[in-house]
Scaffold this motif. Structure first.
Motif, PDB file in Angstrom:
ATOM      1  N   LEU A 103       0.826  -1.206   0.000  1.00 36.70           N
ATOM      2  CA  LEU A 103       0.000   0.000   0.000  1.00 36.70           C
ATOM      3  C   LEU A 103       0.862   1.259   0.000  1.00 36.70           C
ATOM      4  CD1 LEU A 103      -2.785  -1.077   2.520  1.00 36.70           C
ATOM      5  CD2 LEU A 103      -3.047  -0.728   0.056  1.00 36.70           C
ATOM      6  N   ALA A 104       1.937   1.244   0.774  1.00 35.21           N
ATOM      7  CA  ALA A 104       2.829   2.396   0.798  1.00 35.21           C
ATOM      8  C   ALA A 104       3.498   2.590  -0.567  1.00 35.21           C
ATOM      9  CB  ALA A 104       3.878   2.215   1.894  1.00 35.21           C
ATOM     10  N   ASP A 159       1.091   4.113  -3.109  1.00 38.65           N
ATOM     11  CA  ASP A 159       0.882   5.550  -2.915  1.00 38.65           C
ATOM     12  C   ASP A 159       2.013   6.376  -3.509  1.00 38.65           C
ATOM     13  OD1 ASP A 159      -1.496   5.125  -1.639  1.00 38.65           O
ATOM     14  OD2 ASP A 159      -0.730   5.467   0.395  1.00 38.65           O
ATOM     15  N   GLY A 160       3.174   5.756  -3.720  1.00 39.13           N
ATOM     16  CA  GLY A 160       4.314   6.484  -4.253  1.00 39.13           C
ATOM     17  C   GLY A 160       4.493   6.351  -5.747  1.00 39.13           C
ATOM     18  N   VAL A 179      -2.763   9.490  -5.692  1.00 37.22           N
ATOM     19  CA  VAL A 179      -2.976   8.457  -4.677  1.00 37.22           C
ATOM     20  C   VAL A 179      -4.362   7.844  -4.830  1.00 37.22           C
ATOM     21  CG1 VAL A 179      -3.204   8.032  -2.205  1.00 37.22           C
ATOM     22  CG2 VAL A 179      -1.364   9.497  -3.044  1.00 37.22           C
ATOM     23  N   GLY A 180      -4.397   6.519  -4.906  1.00 43.90           N
ATOM     24  CA  GLY A 180      -5.663   5.788  -4.989  1.00 43.90           C
ATOM     25  C   GLY A 180      -6.352   5.851  -6.329  1.00 43.90           C
ATOM     26  N   SER A 181      -5.713   6.406  -7.330  1.00 44.50           N
ATOM     27  CA  SER A 181      -6.396   6.638  -8.603  1.00 44.50           C
ATOM     28  C   SER A 181      -6.667   5.376  -9.400  1.00 44.50           C
ATOM     29  CB  SER A 181      -5.596   7.619  -9.463  1.00 44.50           C
ATOM     30  OG  SER A 181      -4.296   7.103  -9.730  1.00 44.50           O
ATOM     31  N   GLU A 206      -5.496  -1.338  -7.142  1.00 45.80           N
ATOM     32  CA  GLU A 206      -4.521  -1.189  -6.062  1.00 45.80           C
ATOM     33  C   GLU A 206      -4.841  -2.125  -4.896  1.00 45.80           C
ATOM     34  OE1 GLU A 206      -3.475   2.824  -5.017  1.00 45.80           O
ATOM     35  OE2 GLU A 206      -4.107   3.591  -6.961  1.00 45.80           O
TER      36      GLU A 206
END
Length: 347
Positions: free
Chosen positions: A17-18, A21-22, A27-29, A34
């Motif tokens: 998850l981290a 996000d990078g 983020v989360g798009s 994901e």
């Protein structure tokens, strides 16, 4: 009967998850893609998760006495029982729906005669190696299985999972073939969740309203017949299920024990998994729902299992045909987390 189900690796999930996000995106798009990437990382215990190169479908075939049109409630299917045995040969020929679709994603398909009533003397011995009986009892008037057969079927499914995993499977898909499958599945879901027959019965192979009414009557009779009996998962399979349902449960249960992801298919595999979860409540952590069936009992089973289908295509074929079409989505999730660049690396 106790089972030791390991937990997916939460450290790998959090690392995934981290990392997601990078990536070079908002983020989360990528939404559920994901979520699936992180789920795979947890299942594999590694970040990134491994590629899903070796996908294996096992179709558990069997007949059900409740499908006999001469029974007390009449025909519950649009097709005769003889179709089950004929379809085994179609699977072997590679021209069934699931075998055609599986080829598109490079998945292997294996069919097993667990309880086919028709004659299959001409098929390879490995197809009948795990056969439990010829047909299951008509659940509206008698038990599906004899004492001890549910345990044998569960063990057979576990042995098949072991063989596929030992041969290198990265992902397992349980398929099904059997005239009357949706009636049995609806009965299992109703029994486990305490639902009335009319709420769980759908049109199955495409019966009309009169056919659906016959199915409702058969399910209602099966539930009434067993209403005063003590219930546990194996007795549920014995009284209201089938040998192929118990074998399917053993298959997905062993996969969970051995940390191997499973893509459930339609109503039959989900009903078997629901009963299986009564044996091993942690097992659903290792399963995903490949697609949403048109059968109402599947929706109830998935809600109870806490699973959201990956696809919703209006499918009701069974065989594993819906789940194999979700394989590219899982592969996309693995590719995203493995191959996308990082925002930190932008010039």
């Amino acid at each position: 009967m106790r089972f030791d189900i390991p937990l997916p690796d939460d450290t790998a999930r959090l690392e995934a998850l981290a990392h997601l996000d990078g990536l070079v995106k908002p983020v989360g798009s990528l939404g559920r893609v994901e979520e699936l990437a992180a789920w795979l990382a947890a299942a594999h215990g590694s970040m990134p998760p491994r590629p899903l190169d070796d996908v294996r479908v096992v179709v558990f075939a069997g007949d059900h006495g409740v499908s006999d049109p001469a029974g007390p409630h009449g025909a519950v299917s649009a097709y005769p029982r003889e179709v089950t045995a004929s379809m085994v040969r179609v699977f072997l020929a590679g021209t069934s729906g699931v075998t055609v679709l599986a080829r598109q994603v490079g998945a292997r398909v294996r069919v097993l005669d667990i309880a086919v009533d028709g004659e299959l003397a001409d098929v390879p011995a490995e197809v009948t190696a795990h056969k439990i009986r010829r047909g299951s009892g008509s659940i509206d008037v008698t038990d599906a299985l004899a004492p001890g057969e549910a345990e044998r079927a569960l063990a057979a499914g576990m042995a098949v999972a072991d063989a596929e995993i030992d041969a290198g499977a990265d992902l397992l898909i349980p398929g099904d073939m059997g005239i009357g499958n949706s009636t049995v599945a609806a009965t299992l879901v109703a029994a486990v969740l305490g639902l009335p027959a009319e709420d769980v019965v759908g049109t199955g192979t495409g019966v009309n309203e009169a056919g659906r009414a016959r199915k409702v009557a058969a399910v209602r009779a099966a539930l009434a017949r067993t209403a005063d009996r003590a219930s546990d998962p194996l007795s549920t399979f014995t009284a209201l299920g089938s040998a192929c349902a118990a074998a399917t449960a053993g298959f997905v249960l062993r996969a969970a024990e051995r940390r191997t992801p499973v893509l459930l298919d339609g109503v039959f595999s989900c009903a078997a998994a629901l009963v299986c979860a009564e044996l091993a409540p942690e097992a659903p952590r290792w399963w995903l729902a490949g697609h949403r069936s048109t059968e109402p009992s599947q929706a109830f089973a998935l809600k109870a299992l806490g699973l959201t289908p990956l696809l919703d295509l209006g499918l009701r074929l069974g065989e594993g045909s819906g789940a194999v079409q979700a394989v590219p989505l899982l592969r996309s999730a693995q590719a995203v987390i493995s191959e996308m660049g990082l925002l930190a690396d932008l010039a």
